[in-house]
Design a protein around this motif. Structure first.
Motif, PDB file in Angstrom:
ATOM      1  N   GLY A  12       0.684  -1.804   2.020  1.00 25.46           N
ATOM      2  CA  GLY A  12       0.211  -3.330   2.377  1.00 25.46           C
ATOM      3  C   GLY A  12       0.336  -3.482   3.760  1.00 25.46           C
ATOM      4  N   VAL A 129      -5.336   8.135   0.895  1.00 25.50           N
ATOM      5  CA  VAL A 129      -4.751   8.283   2.303  1.00 25.50           C
ATOM      6  C   VAL A 129      -3.240   8.290   2.345  1.00 25.50           C
ATOM      7  CG1 VAL A 129      -4.875   7.724   4.856  1.00 25.50           C
ATOM      8  CG2 VAL A 129      -7.145   8.106   3.547  1.00 25.50           C
ATOM      9  N   ALA A 131       0.259   6.429   3.407  1.00 29.29           N
ATOM     10  CA  ALA A 131       0.602   5.274   4.073  1.00 29.29           C
ATOM     11  C   ALA A 131       0.977   5.779   5.705  1.00 29.29           C
ATOM     12  CB  ALA A 131       1.967   4.680   3.492  1.00 29.29           C
TER      13      ALA A 131
HETATM   14  N1  LIG Z   1       2.629   5.325  -0.085  1.00 29.11           N
HETATM   15  C1  LIG Z   1       1.429   5.949   0.126  1.00 29.11           C
HETATM   16  O1  LIG Z   1       1.384   6.728   0.875  1.00 29.11           O
HETATM   17  C2  LIG Z   1       0.382   5.628  -0.834  1.00 29.11           C
HETATM   18  C3  LIG Z   1      -0.960   6.039  -0.756  1.00 29.11           C
HETATM   19  C4  LIG Z   1      -1.959   5.645  -1.213  1.00 29.11           C
HETATM   20  C5  LIG Z   1      -1.817   4.656  -2.226  1.00 29.11           C
HETATM   21  N2  LIG Z   1      -0.573   4.381  -2.552  1.00 29.11           N
HETATM   22  C6  LIG Z   1      -0.313   3.142  -3.853  1.00 29.11           C
HETATM   23  O2  LIG Z   1      -0.239   2.016  -3.035  1.00 29.11           O
HETATM   24  C7  LIG Z   1       0.599   1.232  -3.987  1.00 29.11           C
HETATM   25  C8  LIG Z   1       1.621   0.734  -3.091  1.00 29.11           C
HETATM   26  O3  LIG Z   1       2.505   2.016  -2.682  1.00 29.11           O
HETATM   27  P1  LIG Z   1       3.496   1.799  -1.490  1.00 29.11           P
HETATM   28  O4  LIG Z   1       3.899   3.065  -1.123  1.00 29.11           O
HETATM   29  O5  LIG Z   1       3.173   0.776  -0.430  1.00 29.11           O
HETATM   30  O6  LIG Z   1       4.630   1.186  -2.359  1.00 29.11           O
HETATM   31  P2  LIG Z   1       5.869   0.240  -1.877  1.00 29.11           P
HETATM   32  O7  LIG Z   1       6.329   0.557  -0.449  1.00 29.11           O
HETATM   33  O8  LIG Z   1       7.124   0.377  -2.739  1.00 29.11           O
HETATM   34  O9  LIG Z   1       5.380  -1.320  -1.762  1.00 29.11           O
HETATM   35  C9  LIG Z   1       5.212  -2.025  -2.851  1.00 29.11           C
HETATM   36  C10 LIG Z   1       5.170  -3.583  -2.577  1.00 29.11           C
HETATM   37  O10 LIG Z   1       4.691  -4.177  -3.847  1.00 29.11           O
HETATM   38  C11 LIG Z   1       5.508  -5.225  -4.121  1.00 29.11           C
HETATM   39  N3  LIG Z   1       5.726  -5.736  -5.300  1.00 29.11           N
HETATM   40  C12 LIG Z   1       6.294  -5.112  -6.212  1.00 29.11           C
HETATM   41  N4  LIG Z   1       6.178  -5.975  -7.508  1.00 29.11           N
HETATM   42  C13 LIG Z   1       5.388  -7.063  -7.270  1.00 29.11           C
HETATM   43  C14 LIG Z   1       5.326  -8.073  -7.904  1.00 29.11           C
HETATM   44  N5  LIG Z   1       5.572  -8.333  -9.108  1.00 29.11           N
HETATM   45  N6  LIG Z   1       4.766  -9.155  -6.982  1.00 29.11           N
HETATM   46  C15 LIG Z   1       4.468  -9.116  -5.728  1.00 29.11           C
HETATM   47  N7  LIG Z   1       4.653  -7.904  -5.166  1.00 29.11           N
HETATM   48  C16 LIG Z   1       5.233  -6.872  -5.733  1.00 29.11           C
HETATM   49  C17 LIG Z   1       6.837  -4.859  -3.500  1.00 29.11           C
HETATM   50  O11 LIG Z   1       7.526  -5.981  -2.994  1.00 29.11           O
HETATM   51  P3  LIG Z   1       9.450  -6.060  -2.664  1.00 29.11           P
HETATM   52  O12 LIG Z   1       9.451  -5.119  -1.504  1.00 29.11           O
HETATM   53  O13 LIG Z   1       9.521  -7.248  -2.572  1.00 29.11           O
HETATM   54  O14 LIG Z   1       9.944  -5.584  -4.060  1.00 29.11           O
HETATM   55  C18 LIG Z   1       6.660  -4.051  -2.263  1.00 29.11           C
HETATM   56  O15 LIG Z   1       6.366  -4.929  -0.987  1.00 29.11           O
HETATM   57  C19 LIG Z   1       1.090   2.206  -5.146  1.00 29.11           C
HETATM   58  O16 LIG Z   1       0.173   1.823  -6.300  1.00 29.11           O
HETATM   59  C20 LIG Z   1       0.798   3.518  -4.748  1.00 29.11           C
HETATM   60  O17 LIG Z   1       0.613   4.285  -5.662  1.00 29.11           O
HETATM   61  C21 LIG Z   1       0.557   4.529  -1.746  1.00 29.11           C
END
Ligand SMILES: NC(=O)c1ccc[n+]([C@@H]2O[C@H](COP(=O)([O-])OP(=O)(O)OC[C@H]3O[C@@H](n4cnc5c(N)ncnc54)[C@H](OP(=O)(O)O)[C@@H]3O)[C@@H](O)[C@H]2O)c1
Length: 210
Positions: A12, A129, A131
């Motif tokens: 995000g 891709v 993050a």
């Molecule tokens: N990381 C990567 O390289 C990558 C690459 C491509 C796709 N993705 C996908 O992208 C998605 C996010 O990954 P990420 O790495 O960004 O995860 P992350 O860093 O753990 O961030 C997830 C976010 O979602 C929020 N969240 C969780 N439950 C929520 C709810 N009920 N309501 C509103 N917000 C909520 C969390 O808020 P809080 O912090 O307040 O708990 C956090 O800000 C996943 O599905 C992942 O598989 C990740």
């Protein structure tokens, strides 16, 4: 163009900040408002923070960047607000140890999300891709733009997402209907497996030469 970001974590923050830099009016949201506020502050370019409803209300485009396991809870609350809006699904339905996908072949995270919000236009993108690449705000490796695969059933919504991807400097690949997410999501699993399992690191990405 207004982009509402749900989930101000790695993805995000990365995609939202970059979108703000290329001229989108971005509002970050998440579970706790402190994380969204710090994402907005770090992004600059007029980015704001709000609660999830606030971020979605004003948005033309909504980026869903939460763990797949949180999707149902997040969307149930805002379903009516998403009518007619473009929802960019960046999720991957990963197992708890990140070693496999929990969906595939006959459906995908994107298609399951579309079932939860049938009045929205769900578009798969950004999930193959790392993050770390979004955080770098550099779409190229060795002079070649990384490909971002975009799949959706609504032409206008898919074009909106391709436009964002292109403005960020990536190579936007129209991968066809939302059903193509069944093939795009395993590509993300391969990316994870190469980056972490095979030790190639997170500064990599797929480029479709054509
Ligand atoms: N990381 C990567 O390289 C990558 C690459 C491509 C796709 N993705 C996908 O992208 C998605 C996010 O990954 P990420 O790495 O960004 O995860 P992350 O860093 O753990 O961030 C997830 C976010 O979602 C929020 N969240 C969780 N439950 C929520 C709810 N009920 N309501 C509103 N917000 C909520 C969390 O808020 P809080 O912090 O307040 O708990 C956090 O800000 C996943 O599905 C992942 O598989 C990740």
């Amino acid at each position: 163009m207004k982009l509402g970001v749900i989930g101000s974590g790695n993805i995000g923050k990365g995609v939202g900040s970059w979108a703000a830099k290329v001229g989108y009016d971005v509002t970050f949201s998440g579970k706790n408002e402190a994380g969204s506020k710090s994402a907005a502050q770090a992004a600059g370019h007029g980015a704001k923070a709000a609660n999830v409803r606030g971020a979605v209300e004003a948005a033309d485009l909504v980026l869903l960047a939460v763990p797949y396991g949180a999707v149902k809870e997040v969307l149930t609350d805002i379903r009516p607000m998403l009518r007619g809006k473009t929802v960019i699904d960046a999720t991957n339905a990963l197992s708890a140890d990140f070693s496999s996908l929990t969906l595939g072949f006959t459906t995908s995270a994107a298609e399951e999300i579309a079932k939860l919000v049938p009045d929205a236009h769900v578009v798969k993108a950004f999930n193959t891709v790392f993050a770390q690449v979004y955080a770098s705000q550099n779409p190229k490796i060795q002079g070649k733009a990384i490909s971002v695969f975009v799949a959706g059933d609504n032409k206008e919504a898919t074009e909106q997402v391709q436009d964002l991807v292109t403005k960020m400097g990536f190579d936007a690949v129209n991968a066809g209907p939302l059903k193509s997410a069944r093939y795009i999501e395993p590509l993300a699993m391969l990316n994870i497996s190469l980056g972490y399992g095979q030790g190639l690191g997170t500064g990599m990405g797929f480029t479709l030469l054509r």
